[in-house]
Design an enzyme around this catalytic site. Sequence first.
Site, short mmCIF file in Angstrom:
data_model
loop_
_atom_site.label_atom_id
_atom_site.label_comp_id
_atom_site.label_asym_id
_atom_site.label_seq_id
_atom_site.Cartn_x
_atom_site.Cartn_y
_atom_site.Cartn_z
N HIS A 121 2.59 33.71 -35.46
CA HIS A 121 2.97 34.71 -36.54
C HIS A 121 2.00 34.55 -37.89
O HIS A 121 1.60 33.36 -38.21
CB HIS A 121 4.43 34.55 -36.93
CG HIS A 121 4.80 35.69 -37.89
ND1 HIS A 121 4.80 35.78 -39.17
CD2 HIS A 121 5.88 36.54 -37.39
CE1 HIS A 121 5.22 36.93 -39.71
NE2 HIS A 121 5.99 37.37 -38.61
N ASP A 198 7.51 25.97 -36.42
CA ASP A 198 8.17 27.01 -36.68
C ASP A 198 9.23 27.57 -35.69
O ASP A 198 8.78 28.11 -34.62
CB ASP A 198 6.71 28.28 -36.91
CG ASP A 198 7.27 29.57 -37.27
OD1 ASP A 198 8.67 29.72 -37.28
OD2 ASP A 198 6.49 30.54 -37.26
N GLN A 201 11.64 31.80 -34.04
CA GLN A 201 12.30 32.55 -33.05
C GLN A 201 12.83 31.87 -31.81
O GLN A 201 13.32 32.20 -30.79
CB GLN A 201 10.89 33.26 -31.89
CG GLN A 201 10.21 34.34 -32.99
CD GLN A 201 11.05 35.64 -33.05
OE1 GLN A 201 11.87 35.90 -32.21
NE2 GLN A 201 10.72 36.36 -34.02
N CYS A 362 2.84 41.13 -36.36
CA CYS A 362 2.43 40.07 -37.40
C CYS A 362 1.84 38.82 -36.71
O CYS A 362 1.80 37.72 -36.75
CB CYS A 362 3.65 39.59 -38.07
SG CYS A 362 4.16 40.85 -39.33
N1 7TS Z 1 7.55 33.01 -37.44
C1 7TS Z 1 7.77 33.47 -36.59
C2 7TS Z 1 7.55 32.90 -35.35
C3 7TS Z 1 8.39 34.80 -36.91
O1 7TS Z 1 8.78 35.33 -35.55
C4 7TS Z 1 8.44 35.33 -37.87
C5 7TS Z 1 9.32 36.72 -38.31
C6 7TS Z 1 8.10 34.51 -39.11
C7 7TS Z 1 7.66 33.36 -39.16
C8 7TS Z 1 8.60 35.05 -40.46
O2 7TS Z 1 9.96 35.13 -40.86
P1 7TS Z 1 10.55 35.57 -41.98
O3 7TS Z 1 11.98 35.40 -42.07
O4 7TS Z 1 9.94 34.63 -43.00
O5 7TS Z 1 9.93 36.86 -42.18
N2 7TS Z 1 9.03 37.60 -36.98
C9 7TS Z 1 9.05 38.91 -37.20
C10 7TS Z 1 8.90 39.69 -36.00
O6 7TS Z 1 8.68 39.30 -34.88
N3 7TS Z 1 9.23 40.83 -36.15
O7 7TS Z 1 9.74 41.11 -37.53
C11 7TS Z 1 9.83 39.69 -38.12
#
Ligand code: 7TS
Length: 404
Positions: A121, A198, A201, A362
Amino acid sequence: MLDVNKIRADFPILSQKVNGKALVYFDNGATSQKPQVVIDAISKYYQEINANIHRGVHTLSQLATDAYEISRGKLQNHINAKFPHEVLFTSGTTHGINLVANGFASILKPGDEILVSAMEHHSNIVPWQMLCEKTGAILRVIPMNLDGELIMSEYDKLLSDKTKIVTVNHISNALGTVNPIKYMIDKAHEAGAAILIDGAQAVPHLKPDVQELNCDFYVFSGHKICGPTGVGILYGKEAWLNKLPPYQGGGEMIKEVTFEKTTYAELPHKFEAGTPNIAGGIVLGTAVDYMNEVGFDNIQQQELELLEYGTKRLLEIEGLKIFGTATAKTSVISFNIEGIHPYDIGTIIDKLGIAVRTGHHCAQPIMDFFNIPGTIRASFAFYNTTKEIDVMVEAIKKAKVMLS
Ligand code: 7TS
């Protein structure tokens, strides 16, 4: 076995109509829906104990502080961290990664290497690029194959005594691949590098055991596990958190402040400057309790059925191609239909009450790798049903007719 109808009754939003149709919510990868216990816990906090934490002698402040620290303990148990002070509250995954990347600015020298994977991401790419700009370190990429699996023989070759940190997602948001992180953690350590996982997910689907994994850092967001937005967790090994400098300066994170010199507070407060998302932190504990009551074995069983059924049904559609066909995969299906832009399908099926995500998720480098502008992504949670998949498949068939 999970009683899905009973579970669905816990989530008021799921019985809503959207555009006059029963909502089919398949955008769980972006954020999960919230059960009534979580919604109630937010109101209860503001109705009964709202006060600033850690610095009040009055009763409400103590009640709020206790609730916040009890929640930290729940998160510690959930991920099996050794100490509560290894569990830092953040605003989410993005914050956690930036905190660690920023800390490594004091460690890296020009020519040092950072390994990221080809399926990250953006929030696990950009902070490391910024760190490279700041320090002269070099970003290297662990490649993947056409099934969307990281190539471990290439990873082994990239690791060297120049590697200072490896950063990789546990599960890919755009492909659903479950990465072999235990292998990657052990190999990083053999090379003398630190490793950040990370888990954004992964935590909706499994319970990570950070001691067994032996990772140095593990980050995730609360909103993907039935919790509120604006709160997340950064787990870090005590020795690493002691070594890294603070990220933000301010109240809470200090021991003593004079204009000549300031000393920093002990963990976890050193990394928790300012008034945090108190309600969010407390209610994240409620969300984790809820997920554990449902049970991760039940969650996985339900989601595996959804993945298998969804894959089979979607592949009945002519011209449909799935991106992300790894052997180890979670309940995320990214796909395209020949000759049709993903956005058009997403817009039409939204009119039929179905929420999917379309675009690059993303993760632009993944789209570049497959040479596509984006995908349609259906990401399932334990409260979804095979009947909802049928509704989506019929809707896509209709959209396809309209668009061709
Ligand atoms: N890393 C991964 C693997 C993610 O899927 C996401 C958000 C993030 C980091 C960032 O997370 P945040 O809570 O700090 O924003 N993923 C997604 C997605 O797949 N669609 O919308 C947000």
